[in-house]
Enzyme design. Structure first.
Site, PDB file in Angstrom:
ATOM      1  CB  SER A  64      -0.959  -0.043   1.194  1.00  0.00           C
ATOM      2  OG  SER A  64      -1.995   0.893   1.038  1.00  0.00           O
ATOM      3  CG  ASP A 208      -4.586  -1.711   0.524  1.00  0.00           C
ATOM      4  OD1 ASP A 208      -3.665  -2.377   0.993  1.00  0.00           O
ATOM      5  OD2 ASP A 208      -4.772  -0.508   0.788  1.00  0.00           O
TER       6      ASP A 208
END
Length: 738
Positions: A64, A208
């Site tokens: 991320s 993610d």
């Protein structure tokens, strides 16, 4: 002999010392950066401390935001450069895919800026968007920042070998990304659910990586690291009292899996740096200084350990990159992949680029935004590849799989009253590049708009329009012994036209038009007898069909549709009334030339001056009062020959020519809250020049107003008056005009 003995003595001493002092081991350091959105600013502070301690990073793995910071560091940036980069980014703009209005297609500027809500239609059912943003601005930024390593597809070949983690939405398992297009891989790793849309790579839909592995220790260790330095910016699960927002709840859900394995990962880390970030969340982008300070504090606590590691490494010269962007590129060739429903000409037209053009990098990003602003592409990857005498622009587009939309809007104003707008839009139905849009407006005055447009980019485009518009209004009327009449106005218009757009700023078009105009009142039955005794009897000002030729030139560089701050506007139209069914037996062929020009400029980012001037003349003899210019009132969506003018009632002034100008001073005293003052002046006469006495019989009007720019559109209340008479008027409107 003596020299030989001396050399032997020196060699023997060297041999002894070489046995006593072991060879220095060169430790390979792996850096692990966890995800955490805005809390990832702390990573940059930690990198500064690592550089200060002299630690050489040999491998980087991240998830991320950790993947974003890690990828940039791996591509050659140092910590100070990263600090400068994040301070210059407008994260609200980047994450929301805000595209400048100038990038929108001309068709969209005219027809698309009236919907408060847009919902996709998926498999004949109304859905909701996948996320707040497709993330094209994120991809543009990452592409720009990593263009110096744009040709590297194996992340082990970066200045520092790199790996990042994403989550496979189909299987729920992690995907280790260590090759491909670096910006795309990093964007996939950082596509926080609902905030950024998932990314499809090699047929896998990825989101993610923090969902499955927010701290990729094993992956970095497997790259060959001897020592692992881990930076964990996670703050643990929240208590129920703190779960008070959608972002926090979603972050909590994402955190269930990651915290299960965190302790075992900590055991594999040699130096753990864990800033205290419990007071921040993934969208605390406005807290950069505070977050970086926490990263600095946590990393300085480990400074001695870091220095000890550095002493066991052999210093190497750090990779240096040239961060400046070339001023201009010569485009030798343009390659496009992935387009199915949109032609090459369409794509090049939206990019406003051709082979052998020269462009700057910033202009190239504008071109990509132009293409993305059409709404027809989920993402657009681009690379500048070296060619013999220029660059090849390599484009890989992913078309938006959703081509049907339901769009809604609501509006109220003093003329049309209430209106609920229901729109259905479908793309590439009959031809590539085409769009069909149908508006149905329900309320006090039922209306519709139907548009079909084939956008051919650089080449001439083609369109068909159909419109039904109606309203009724009480008008000042000085004839037939009455002061006011209730006028019913109905317009049914069909157009076919050809249009060419240049540089997305101005459009030229020609076409043909059929118009049926019905204008009547039941207040009086005739101009001679005055008030009608039988209310069923009507006085028709017009009830005719017309065949017309039309032409127009339009320029629109306004930064906003409403409450403009900067830009210019020009709309010149020509209409030649060729023939008519001639309800009143008084038609002669004539034409009308009408133009409107506007300029807006803002000072000190709050005070805007906005100048608008309009004019219209009639060429030939028009004996139909309904086709004269009718000037007066307040509104943004007047049709045909109706022209707003503050200080006078709707359509109060009437003639076959007019000239008006107005200046508005607008002050934004709070974000999206405006006070405004307008002065406007007009002449509505048959002879505008009046033998040189052009200011004689000039009408004057003033307006004071307050407006708010909302998600529904402008909400305004305005007070107008004129020194020419004693009447005062209040106008109120809510929502986008349609």
């Amino acid at each position: 002999m003596k020299n030989s003995l001396f050399i032997a003595f020196i060699l023997s001493i060297t041999f002894v010392f070489s046995q006593e002092i072991p060879e220095k081991k060169d430790f390979k350091v792996g850096l692990v950066l966890s995800g955490g959105g805005a809390k990832g600013f702390a990573h940059i502070a930690v990198l500064k401390t690592l550089e200060e301690a002299g630690v050489r990073v040999d491998y980087i793995g991240g998830t991320s935001m950790g993947a974003i910071v890690g990828a940039l560091y791996a591509s050659g940036y140092n910590a100070n450069q990263l600090d400068s980069i994040v301070r210059a980014i407008n994260f609200e703009k980047i994450l929301s895919d805000q595209i400048p209005r100038k990038s929108k297609p001309f068709y969209e500027k005219e027809s698309g800026e009236k919907y408060a809500l847009s919902l996709p239609i998926i498999y004949k059912k109304v859905g909701i968007p996948k996320a707040l943003s497709e993330g094209q601005n994120v991809l543009n930024l990452l592409t720009k920042l990593t263009q110096h390593v744009g040709n590297i597809t194996n992340f082990n070949d970066l200045p520092i070998p790199f790996v990042c983690i994403a989550t496979n939405l189909e299987t729920g398992k992690q995907e280790v990304l260590n090759n491909g297009f670096l910006p795309e891989a990093v964007k996939a790793s950082g596509s926080f659910p609902t905030l950024l849309a998932p990314v499809e790579i090699d047929g896998k839909l990825l989101t993610d990586g923090g969902i499955v592995n927010n701290f990729p220790v094993d992956e970095v260790k497997n790259m060959g690291a001897d020592i692992i330095i881990g930076v964990d910016i996670q703050s643990g699960l929240n208590k129920k009292d703190n779960l008070n927002s959608a972002v926090k709840i979603l972050n909590q859900i994402v955190g269930f899996q990651m915290y299960k394995t965190l302790d075992s990962k900590y055991e594999k880390v040699d130096v753990l740096i864990k800033p205290d970030l419990k007071n921040f969340n993934v969208v605390s982008f406005d807290k950069l200084e505070e977050i970086m300070e926490e990263g600095k504090i946590a990393s300085l606590e480990k400074i001695e350990e870091l220095r000890s590691i550095a002493q066991q490494q052999i210093p190497k010269e750090k990779f240096k990159i040239e961060t400046s962007i070339e001023k201009h590129y010569h485009i030798k060739n343009i390659s496009i992949q992935g387009n199915l429903n949109y032609t090459r000409a369409y794509i090049l037209g939206k990019l406003n680029l051709k082979k052998r053009d020269s462009t700057s990098y910033n202009k190239l990003v504008e071109s990509i935004n132009n293409l993305f602003a059409t709404g027809n592409f989920e993402n657009i990857q681009y690379k500048l590849l070296d060619n013999i005498d220029g660059k090849t622009l390599s484009l890989k587009v992913k078309e938006n799989r959703i081509s049907n939309f339901l769009q809604l809007g609501a509006h109220y104003d003093d003329l049309y009253k209430t209106g609920i707008l229901i729109n259905s839009t479908a793309k590439h139905i009959f031809n590539k590049n085409d769009v069909v849009s149908a508006d149905l407006i329900l309320g006090d005055n039922i209306r519709y708009n139907l548009d079909y447009f084939i956008d051919n980019g650089f080449y001439t485009s083609f369109g068909i329009k159909s419109r039904y518009n109606s309203f009724d209004a009480n008008l000042n009327f000085e004839e037939a012994a009455v002061n006011k009449i209730n006028l019913v106005y109905e317009d049914f218009t069909n157009e076919i036209y050809f249009q060419t757009v240049f540089s997305r700023k101005f459009a030229i078009g020609v076409g043909g038009e059929h118009k049926h105009l019905k204008v009547f009142t039941e207040t009086i039955s005739s101009l001679e007898t005055g008030v009608s005794e039988n209310k069923k009897r009507r006085l028709y000002f017009d009830n005719s069909d017309y065949l017309n030729l039309i032409g127009y030139l339009k320029i629109d560089t306004y930064d906003k549709k409403y409450f403009q701050k900067n830009g210019a506007f020009l709309d010149v139209s020509f209409k030649w009334f060729l023939g008519s069914s001639d309800y009143n037996n008084n038609f002669n062929s004539f034409s009308q030339l009408k133009g409107k020009v506007g300029f807006a400029h803002t000072f000190f980012n709050r005070i805007t001056t906005h100048f608008i001037s309009e004019a219209g003349i009639t060429i030939g003899e028009n004996n139909n009062r309904a086709l004269d210019y009718n000037v007066g009132g307040y509104g943004e969506n007047f049709i045909n020959t109706f022209v707003p003018f503050y200080g006078y009632d709707f359509a109060e002034l009437n003639a076959d020519a007019f000239l008006k100008s107005g200046l508005t001073l607008r002050y934004e005293f709070l974000p999206k809250n405006y006070f405004s003052a307008t002065a406007n002046f007009a002449r509505v006469e048959h002879d505008l020049f009046n033998a040189g006495k052009i200011f004689e019989n000039t009408k004057t009007g003033y307006m004071l107003g307050y407006g708010i720019d909302t998600f529904l559109g402008p909400v305004e209340i305005n007070y107008t008056w004129s020194p020419d008479h004693s009447e005062k008027y209040w106008y109120f409107n809510v929502g986008y005009w349609f």
